[in-house]
Design a protein around this motif. Structure first.
Motif, PDB file in Angstrom:
ATOM      1  N   SER A  30       0.832  -1.208   0.000  1.00  0.00           N
ATOM      2  CA  SER A  30       0.000   0.000   0.000  1.00  0.00           C
ATOM      3  C   SER A  30       0.867   1.259   0.000  1.00  0.00           C
ATOM      4  CB  SER A  30      -0.938  -0.066   1.211  1.00  0.00           C
ATOM      5  OG  SER A  30      -1.157   1.186   1.757  1.00  0.00           O
ATOM      6  N   GLN A  31       1.928   1.285   0.823  1.00  0.00           N
ATOM      7  CA  GLN A  31       2.780   2.477   0.943  1.00  0.00           C
ATOM      8  C   GLN A  31       3.700   2.688  -0.252  1.00  0.00           C
ATOM      9  OE1 GLN A  31       4.908   2.347   4.660  1.00  0.00           O
ATOM     10  NE2 GLN A  31       3.037   2.346   5.853  1.00  0.00           N
ATOM     11  N   PHE A  32       4.280   1.597  -0.763  1.00  0.00           N
ATOM     12  CA  PHE A  32       5.274   1.738  -1.832  1.00  0.00           C
ATOM     13  C   PHE A  32       4.681   1.676  -3.241  1.00  0.00           C
ATOM     14  CE2 PHE A  32       8.096   0.689   1.663  1.00  0.00           C
ATOM     15  CZ  PHE A  32       9.218   1.465   1.401  1.00  0.00           C
ATOM     16  N   PHE A  33       3.473   1.071  -3.368  1.00  0.00           N
ATOM     17  CA  PHE A  33       2.932   0.877  -4.718  1.00  0.00           C
ATOM     18  C   PHE A  33       1.497   1.388  -4.913  1.00  0.00           C
ATOM     19  CE2 PHE A  33       6.215  -2.388  -4.055  1.00  0.00           C
ATOM     20  CZ  PHE A  33       7.059  -2.089  -5.110  1.00  0.00           C
ATOM     21  N   THR A  34       0.576   0.901  -4.089  1.00  0.00           N
ATOM     22  CA  THR A  34      -0.843   1.184  -4.324  1.00  0.00           C
ATOM     23  C   THR A  34      -1.151   2.671  -4.465  1.00  0.00           C
ATOM     24  OG1 THR A  34      -1.299  -0.785  -3.011  1.00  0.00           O
ATOM     25  CG2 THR A  34      -3.169   0.602  -3.524  1.00  0.00           C
ATOM     26  N   VAL A  35      -0.477   3.514  -3.654  1.00  0.00           N
ATOM     27  CA  VAL A  35      -0.752   4.965  -3.692  1.00  0.00           C
ATOM     28  C   VAL A  35      -0.432   5.586  -5.061  1.00  0.00           C
ATOM     29  CG1 VAL A  35      -0.565   5.482  -1.239  1.00  0.00           C
ATOM     30  CG2 VAL A  35       1.512   5.387  -2.618  1.00  0.00           C
ATOM     31  N   TYR A  36       0.299   4.845  -5.917  1.00  0.00           N
ATOM     32  CA  TYR A  36       0.666   5.384  -7.237  1.00  0.00           C
ATOM     33  C   TYR A  36      -0.302   4.949  -8.341  1.00  0.00           C
ATOM     34  CZ  TYR A  36       4.920   6.547  -4.759  1.00  0.00           C
ATOM     35  OH  TYR A  36       5.797   7.067  -3.842  1.00  0.00           O
ATOM     36  N   GLY A  37      -1.436   4.354  -7.936  1.00  0.00           N
ATOM     37  CA  GLY A  37      -2.446   3.962  -8.926  1.00  0.00           C
ATOM     38  C   GLY A  37      -1.982   2.808  -9.792  1.00  0.00           C
ATOM     39  N   TYR A  38      -2.516   2.726 -11.033  1.00  0.00           N
ATOM     40  CA  TYR A  38      -2.240   1.552 -11.878  1.00  0.00           C
ATOM     41  C   TYR A  38      -0.773   1.459 -12.309  1.00  0.00           C
ATOM     42  CZ  TYR A  38      -2.159   4.310 -16.201  1.00  0.00           C
ATOM     43  OH  TYR A  38      -1.823   5.204 -17.185  1.00  0.00           O
ATOM     44  N   PHE A 231       1.443  -8.507  -7.276  1.00  0.00           N
ATOM     45  CA  PHE A 231       0.423  -8.074  -8.240  1.00  0.00           C
ATOM     46  C   PHE A 231      -0.983  -8.311  -7.672  1.00  0.00           C
ATOM     47  CE2 PHE A 231       1.386  -7.208 -12.881  1.00  0.00           C
ATOM     48  CZ  PHE A 231       2.665  -6.732 -12.655  1.00  0.00           C
ATOM     49  N   LEU A 232      -1.187  -9.522  -7.128  1.00  0.00           N
ATOM     50  CA  LEU A 232      -2.514  -9.880  -6.588  1.00  0.00           C
ATOM     51  C   LEU A 232      -2.886  -8.984  -5.413  1.00  0.00           C
ATOM     52  CD1 LEU A 232      -2.453 -13.811  -6.639  1.00  0.00           C
ATOM     53  CD2 LEU A 232      -3.313 -12.261  -8.374  1.00  0.00           C
ATOM     54  N   ILE A 233      -1.921  -8.784  -4.483  1.00  0.00           N
ATOM     55  CA  ILE A 233      -2.187  -7.946  -3.304  1.00  0.00           C
ATOM     56  C   ILE A 233      -2.457  -6.512  -3.747  1.00  0.00           C
ATOM     57  CG2 ILE A 233      -1.207  -6.996  -1.156  1.00  0.00           C
ATOM     58  CD1 ILE A 233       0.408  -9.654  -0.901  1.00  0.00           C
ATOM     59  N   ASN A 234      -1.646  -6.015  -4.674  1.00  0.00           N
ATOM     60  CA  ASN A 234      -1.795  -4.635  -5.159  1.00  0.00           C
ATOM     61  C   ASN A 234      -3.159  -4.419  -5.825  1.00  0.00           C
ATOM     62  OD1 ASN A 234      -0.749  -1.992  -5.554  1.00  0.00           O
ATOM     63  ND2 ASN A 234      -0.279  -2.497  -7.663  1.00  0.00           N
ATOM     64  N   ALA A 235      -3.579  -5.400  -6.647  1.00  0.00           N
ATOM     65  CA  ALA A 235      -4.883  -5.297  -7.320  1.00  0.00           C
ATOM     66  C   ALA A 235      -6.010  -5.228  -6.283  1.00  0.00           C
ATOM     67  CB  ALA A 235      -5.087  -6.481  -8.256  1.00  0.00           C
ATOM     68  N   LEU A 236      -5.941  -6.092  -5.270  1.00  0.00           N
ATOM     69  CA  LEU A 236      -6.963  -6.090  -4.210  1.00  0.00           C
ATOM     70  C   LEU A 236      -7.009  -4.740  -3.486  1.00  0.00           C
ATOM     71  CD1 LEU A 236      -6.368  -9.621  -2.634  1.00  0.00           C
ATOM     72  CD2 LEU A 236      -8.455  -8.881  -3.772  1.00  0.00           C
ATOM     73  N   LEU A 237      -5.815  -4.186  -3.213  1.00  0.00           N
ATOM     74  CA  LEU A 237      -5.746  -2.919  -2.475  1.00  0.00           C
ATOM     75  C   LEU A 237      -6.255  -1.748  -3.322  1.00  0.00           C
ATOM     76  CD1 LEU A 237      -2.267  -3.337  -0.707  1.00  0.00           C
ATOM     77  CD2 LEU A 237      -4.515  -3.648   0.309  1.00  0.00           C
ATOM     78  N   ILE A 238      -5.843  -1.710  -4.609  1.00  0.00           N
ATOM     79  CA  ILE A 238      -6.286  -0.621  -5.485  1.00  0.00           C
ATOM     80  C   ILE A 238      -7.811  -0.608  -5.591  1.00  0.00           C
ATOM     81  CG2 ILE A 238      -6.363   0.077  -7.938  1.00  0.00           C
ATOM     82  CD1 ILE A 238      -3.395  -0.309  -8.112  1.00  0.00           C
ATOM     83  N   LEU A 239      -8.398  -1.792  -5.657  1.00  0.00           N
ATOM     84  CA  LEU A 239      -9.864  -1.889  -5.782  1.00  0.00           C
ATOM     85  C   LEU A 239     -10.586  -1.443  -4.508  1.00  0.00           C
ATOM     86  CD1 LEU A 239      -9.964  -5.303  -7.662  1.00  0.00           C
ATOM     87  CD2 LEU A 239     -10.671  -3.097  -8.620  1.00  0.00           C
ATOM     88  N   ASN A 240      -9.838  -1.310  -3.424  1.00  0.00           N
ATOM     89  CA  ASN A 240     -10.451  -0.910  -2.149  1.00  0.00           C
ATOM     90  C   ASN A 240      -9.968   0.447  -1.643  1.00  0.00           C
ATOM     91  OD1 ASN A 240     -12.268  -3.213  -0.965  1.00  0.00           O
ATOM     92  ND2 ASN A 240     -10.579  -4.184  -2.043  1.00  0.00           N
ATOM     93  N   ILE A 241      -9.404   1.247  -2.551  1.00  0.00           N
ATOM     94  CA  ILE A 241      -9.046   2.636  -2.200  1.00  0.00           C
ATOM     95  C   ILE A 241     -10.345   3.408  -2.006  1.00  0.00           C
ATOM     96  CG2 ILE A 241      -8.198   4.763  -3.300  1.00  0.00           C
ATOM     97  CD1 ILE A 241      -5.867   3.199  -4.446  1.00  0.00           C
ATOM     98  N   PRO A 242     -10.500   4.309  -1.057  1.00  0.00           N
ATOM     99  CA  PRO A 242      -9.517   4.781  -0.090  1.00  0.00           C
ATOM    100  C   PRO A 242      -9.593   4.064   1.273  1.00  0.00           C
ATOM    101  CG  PRO A 242     -11.402   6.231  -0.055  1.00  0.00           C
ATOM    102  CD  PRO A 242     -11.716   5.118  -1.024  1.00  0.00           C
ATOM    103  N   TYR A 243     -10.512   3.083   1.401  1.00  0.00           N
ATOM    104  CA  TYR A 243     -10.787   2.486   2.719  1.00  0.00           C
ATOM    105  C   TYR A 243      -9.560   1.815   3.343  1.00  0.00           C
ATOM    106  CZ  TYR A 243     -15.288   3.164   0.525  1.00  0.00           C
ATOM    107  OH  TYR A 243     -16.342   3.725  -0.141  1.00  0.00           O
ATOM    108  N   ILE A 244      -8.710   1.217   2.477  1.00  0.00           N
ATOM    109  CA  ILE A 244      -7.550   0.467   3.000  1.00  0.00           C
ATOM    110  C   ILE A 244      -6.585   1.343   3.790  1.00  0.00           C
ATOM    111  CG2 ILE A 244      -7.494  -1.462   1.372  1.00  0.00           C
ATOM    112  CD1 ILE A 244      -5.221   0.508  -0.005  1.00  0.00           C
ATOM    113  N   PHE A 245      -6.553   2.646   3.504  1.00  0.00           N
ATOM    114  CA  PHE A 245      -5.583   3.529   4.171  1.00  0.00           C
ATOM    115  C   PHE A 245      -5.903   3.744   5.657  1.00  0.00           C
ATOM    116  CE2 PHE A 245      -5.334   5.295  -0.330  1.00  0.00           C
ATOM    117  CZ  PHE A 245      -4.227   4.523  -0.653  1.00  0.00           C
TER     118      PHE A 245
END
Length: 351
Positions: A30-38, A231-245
């Protein structure tokens, strides 16, 4: 067949060394990747390339110069003052991370099972010592069990999520807005950061196994496996923005909707990943102390645990906020030095 099994074991050790509680919980991704979108998917791919190239270089140098610990590697590629700083920082970082994990183990069991924090700390120490006394064998054995378990849990959560939410596609992912934009720098720092952590395990492993092809295949396979998981974790997290933060364990927020069994499986994996990182870190520092001060590996294990217990009682959020960024910078510089040394000495013979 025997070699294939060894390749799989090395890949499991490689994945287990990098995947700590931070990655298994979703917090690191979430910190190193998800915040940068796709574009974060490109970042994860770049990390995979860094792992394969640097893993190859570390194995080559370890075998060529008969190195036995990360101290030997650091002294080789960075012989001056900077190398001493890198070595000291790596040792402090690995011991502090061991302490953070002890504290985290105590907190996790306290939070979810309402037992004293000391129960979690003592269990972690006891099992770690049993595994560590088995040396490299112990390291391979635990990762050969933990890593497949991690893959099963993450893939299960991903399949459940995709089957419940049918409207997911690539264009949908592309439309989710990014919170930050410097994705390339974040990926390079994250990749370098993990390489220095890995050296502590890769160097002694190379010297013990001594089969270059098997080692390189193991690291390459581990890097690809790690990339797929990320990839799998990142996809799950991106789909749940912004709640995951809002959550300390973002993946647990996603797993919550699939019932208690999945939640307990994820919590167990997070604890096991904490445990495998604990073992990897203490193993790395013990091998280092054994070489530097000529003390036995077993004494080094006990010494590190004695030092870690009082550190685990410090507010570890403070510890992480200071140590992690500083270590990331040191790791990044070391990765560049390692690359430069390897390319500069590629054709030189060793006397």
């Amino acid at each position: 067949m025997k070699n294939l099994f060894l390749v799989l074991q090395i890949s499991a050790v490689f994945i287990g060394t990098i995947v700590g509680a931070g990655l298994a919980s979703g917090q690191e991704i979430s910190q190193f990747f998800t915040v940068y979108g796709y574009k974060s998917f490109l970042g994860i791919l770049i990390c995979c390339i860094i792992y394969i190239i640097m893993g190859y270089i570390v194995i080559q140098l370890s075998l060529r110069y008969k190195l036995t610990s990360y101290d030997g590697l650091i002294s080789l590629v960075s012989p001056g003052f900077l190398g001493q700083v890198t070595n000291l920082f790596t040792t402090i970082f690995l011991i502090s991370t061991s302490a953070v994990i002890l504290a985290g183990s105590g907190s996790l069991l306290n939070q979810y099972f309402h037992v004293s924090k000391w129960v979690g700390i003592i269990i972690m120490i006891f099992i770690s010592v049993i595994v560590l006394l088995r040396g490299t064998k112990g390291l391979i054995e635990i990762n050969s069990f933990i890593v497949p378990s991690l893959i099963i849990v993450i893939v299960t959560i991903f399949i459940l999520y995709v089957s419940f939410y049918k409207d997911i596609n690539v264009s949908y992912l592309k439309n989710i807005s990014a919170y930050k934009h410097n994705w390339l720098l974040s990926s390079l720092i994250y990749g370098g950061f993990n390489i220095l952590c890995c050296c502590g395990v890769l160097v002694p492993l190379s010297t013990e196994i001594r089969n270059k092809k098997t080692l390189i295949l193991g690291v390459a396979l581990g890097s690809i496996g790690l990339t797929v998981l990320s990839f799998l974790i990142n996809a799950l997290l991106i789909l749940n923005i912004p709640y995951i933060f809002k959550y300390e364990i973002p993946l647990l927020y996603i797993a919550n909707r699939f019932g208690n069994v999945i939640q307990i499986m994820l919590l167990s994996i997070i604890w096991m990943e904490m445990f495998s990182t604990e073992v990897s870190n203490i193993y790395s520092v013990s091998k280092n102390l054994e070489e530097l001060f000529n003390i036995s590996y077993k004494k080094a294990i006990i010494l590190i645990i004695i030092i870690s217990i009082p550190i685990s009682q410090i507010g570890f959020v403070k510890l992480i906020s200071i140590l992690y960024p500083a270590f990331a910078v040191v790791s990044f510089i070391f990765t560049i030095q390692c690359l430069a040394f390897y390319l500069g000495n590629k054709n030189k013979s060793v006397h």
